[in-house]
Design an enzyme around this catalytic site. Structure first.
Site, PDB file in Angstrom:
ATOM      1  N   ALA A 118     -28.865  23.796  -3.353  1.00 54.02           N
ATOM      2  CA  ALA A 118     -29.247  24.007  -1.958  1.00 54.02           C
ATOM      3  C   ALA A 118     -29.955  25.350  -1.794  1.00 54.02           C
ATOM      4  O   ALA A 118     -29.671  26.311  -2.517  1.00 54.02           O
ATOM      5  CB  ALA A 118     -28.024  23.954  -1.057  1.00 54.02           C
ATOM      6  N   ILE A 186      -6.676  36.852 -15.725  1.00 53.29           N
ATOM      7  CA  ILE A 186      -7.435  35.834 -16.456  1.00 53.29           C
ATOM      8  C   ILE A 186      -7.409  36.123 -17.950  1.00 53.29           C
ATOM      9  O   ILE A 186      -7.147  35.243 -18.778  1.00 53.29           O
ATOM     10  CB  ILE A 186      -8.884  35.760 -15.940  1.00 53.29           C
ATOM     11  CG1 ILE A 186      -8.914  35.328 -14.475  1.00 53.29           C
ATOM     12  CG2 ILE A 186      -9.702  34.778 -16.782  1.00 53.29           C
ATOM     13  CD1 ILE A 186     -10.297  35.333 -13.855  1.00 53.29           C
ATOM     14  N   GLY A 269     -13.468  40.470 -14.322  1.00 56.86           N
ATOM     15  CA  GLY A 269     -13.438  40.163 -12.896  1.00 56.86           C
ATOM     16  C   GLY A 269     -14.441  39.091 -12.522  1.00 56.86           C
ATOM     17  O   GLY A 269     -15.161  38.560 -13.380  1.00 56.86           O
ATOM     18  N   MET A 315      -9.011  36.408  -4.337  1.00 59.82           N
ATOM     19  CA  MET A 315      -9.788  35.238  -4.725  1.00 59.82           C
ATOM     20  C   MET A 315      -8.837  34.175  -5.273  1.00 59.82           C
ATOM     21  O   MET A 315      -8.610  34.072  -6.471  1.00 59.82           O
ATOM     22  CB  MET A 315     -10.835  35.622  -5.767  1.00 59.82           C
ATOM     23  CG  MET A 315     -11.943  36.494  -5.238  1.00 59.82           C
ATOM     24  SD  MET A 315     -13.228  36.752  -6.488  1.00 59.82           S
ATOM     25  CE  MET A 315     -14.389  37.762  -5.576  1.00 59.82           C
ATOM     26  N   HIS A 441      23.068  25.042  -7.916  1.00 59.13           N
ATOM     27  CA  HIS A 441      23.515  25.643  -9.175  1.00 59.13           C
ATOM     28  C   HIS A 441      23.559  24.563 -10.256  1.00 59.13           C
ATOM     29  O   HIS A 441      24.011  23.448  -9.988  1.00 59.13           O
ATOM     30  CB  HIS A 441      24.920  26.242  -8.991  1.00 59.13           C
ATOM     31  CG  HIS A 441      25.523  26.756 -10.261  1.00 59.13           C
ATOM     32  ND1 HIS A 441      25.162  27.969 -10.812  1.00 59.13           N
ATOM     33  CD2 HIS A 441      26.459  26.217 -11.094  1.00 59.13           C
ATOM     34  CE1 HIS A 441      25.854  28.163 -11.915  1.00 59.13           C
ATOM     35  NE2 HIS A 441      26.650  27.113 -12.113  1.00 59.13           N
TER      36      HIS A 441
END
Length: 462
Positions: A118, A186, A269, A315, A441
């Protein structure tokens, strides 16, 4: 050029985009969602789902091989073999089932899915290059849900032996050695998985500790487990380029060295795809690389919303989903506000880490007088019988009202407790609400009950 008209146009069919589309369809909103990939986005196709499949396969393989060395339970096993290509095919089968399921849900909600690239002309119009030719889509409302992508180091561009998380999940043969650049969630999730599969793993982190977004109490069990798995961890060092022989160059206060590695996984990141699809030309208010939004996910441009990774931290797929559901309801005329106090974050390392709300240090920094209770899994019967006693659950609450401000945990399988932690904060629970709740339990969840009792000075089992 073929043209489509709709009430709502969503760019991106990731967790935020497809949930927004499904909810909008349920509310009778004429919706079109555009993505070049199968529905599900990074998370479903090349992120959360395939990475957790690899983590599970690695744990199963490691469990079998460990039994042959430590048969304390009276069980011995041997002869385990790994076919990583088959593991990948199994993972791809799961992804295919899920993407097919999302596509079916979109159809059921009468959402039109357009596959292609797009390009926005303005806040109301996009042109999509599809396999059948270009399509112009005109909408009354636009939702930007374009997600994020791995950050590349200029000294270590992706290609050849240097791979991203996506590349790591696409491997069909196990690397004998793996260097992981970045000791965040990650890098450690994937590094731990490959170590369990048999790779020699070295983790390189520029900060003074791994998982720098978490406090030392939470990361200490993870550090200990990495040592048990023979994962070498180097903190306070920065990665450079490759030597002529292909080794990873690193440098720190102790000098420079080279790390021999068959593959180098860079996980420093992720960055938002806020430049994609002509978004940068919309003149939106920005906060760094992220699109700035208000409490209803509205951008600075009328009729344009943004959700998910493109709007900043945290994120997380479930954050994007919650935002997408809310935005669809807002467009339908309902009254909603985005409340981000109770977003659980899960790190699928070994052991796992879960955080929701404030830590004791954060509460103190906010000027709140707080009480804290911590209960170790070493005193929990279920953890003992499972052979994993490392970790704990910690609760922080206001000292005056005893309202719960945060819950954190580190331990095997604690990710499954995340929803309960979030519910406690979302519902405004007091410590007494949890101490008055009967916990089954033997379960790990009993540690939450005991942590609350300990915060009140009434611990029973420690």
């Amino acid at each position: 050029m073929r043209e489509l008209n709709c009430k709502l146009l969503i760019l991106g069919a990731g967790p935020g985009g497809y949930v927004c589309a499904i909810r909008a369809g349920q509310l009778g909103i004429d919706t079109v969602v555009v993505d070049r990939a199968p529905p599900g986005g990074t998370c479903l196709n090349v992120g959360c789902i395939p990475s957790k499949a690899l983590i599970h396969a690695a744990e199963e393989f490691h469990r079998i091989t460990a039994l042959s060395e430590q048969p304390e339970m009276g069980i011995s096993a041997g002869g385990a073999r790994l076919d990583l290509a088959q593991t990948r095919r199994w993972s791809e089968g799961i992804v295919s089932r899920l993407t097919g399921g999302v596509a079916a849900l979109l159809r059921k909600a009468k959402v039109r899915l357009v596959t292609g690239e797009a390009r926005l002309r303005d806040g109301k119009t996009a042109v999509v290059d599809t396999p059948e030719g270009p399509v112009m889509i005109r909408a009354e409302v636009l939702v930007i849900a374009t997600g994020s992508e791995p950050v590349e180091l200029s000294a270590l561009p992706f290609g050849g032996p240097v791979i991203s998380s996506t590349g790591a999940l696409a491997l069909e043969t196990l690397p004998e050695s793996l260097a992981v650049v970045g000791g965040g969630y990650i890098g450690l999730e994937l590094g731990t998985a490959f170590a369990k599969l048999g790779s020699r793993v070295t983790v390189v982190e520029a900060a003074d500790c791994i998982l720098p977004q978490y406090d030392a109490d939470l990361t200490r069990p993870v550090t200990a487990r990495l040592a048990e798995l023979d994962v070498r961890v180097r903190t306070g060092v920065r990665a450079g380029g490759l030597s002529p022989e292909g080794a990873l160059r690193i440098a720190g206060d102790d000098g420079a060295e080279e790390i021999e590695a068959e593959k180098i996984l860079v996980t420093i990141g992720r960055r938002p795809r806020s430049e994609a699809a002509g978004i940068a030309e919309l003149q939106l208010d920005r906060q760094g690389p992220f699109i700035r939004i208000d409490e209803r996910c509205r951008t600075s441009m009328r009729g344009v919303y943004a959700i998910g990774d493109v709007t900043g931290e945290p994120m997380l797929a479930h954050r994007a989903m919650a935002q997408g559901e809310m935005v669809a309801e807002l467009i339908a005329g309902e009254r909603r506000v985005w409340d981000h106090r109770a977003i659980p974050a899960v790190c699928f390392t070994d052991p796992e880490i879960v955080t929701v709300g404030l830590s004791p240090e954060q509460a103190q920094a906010d000027g709140t007088e707080a009480i804290t209770g911590l209960f170790p899994f070493a005193a929990n019967g279920r953890a003992m019988t499972a052979g994993r006693e490392d970790g704990f659950i910690r609760v922080t609450a206001r000292a005056d009202t005893q309202e719960i401000l945060g819950i954190q945990a580190v331990g095997a399988g604690v990710s499954e407790l995340a929803a309960g932690f979030a519910l406690a904060l979302e519902s405004g629970s007091l410590i007494g609400d949890l101490t008055g709740t009967i916990h089954a339990h033997p379960t790990r969840g009993e540690a939450l009950h005991e942590a609350c009792l300990r915060a009140l000075g009434r611990a029973l089992h420690i």
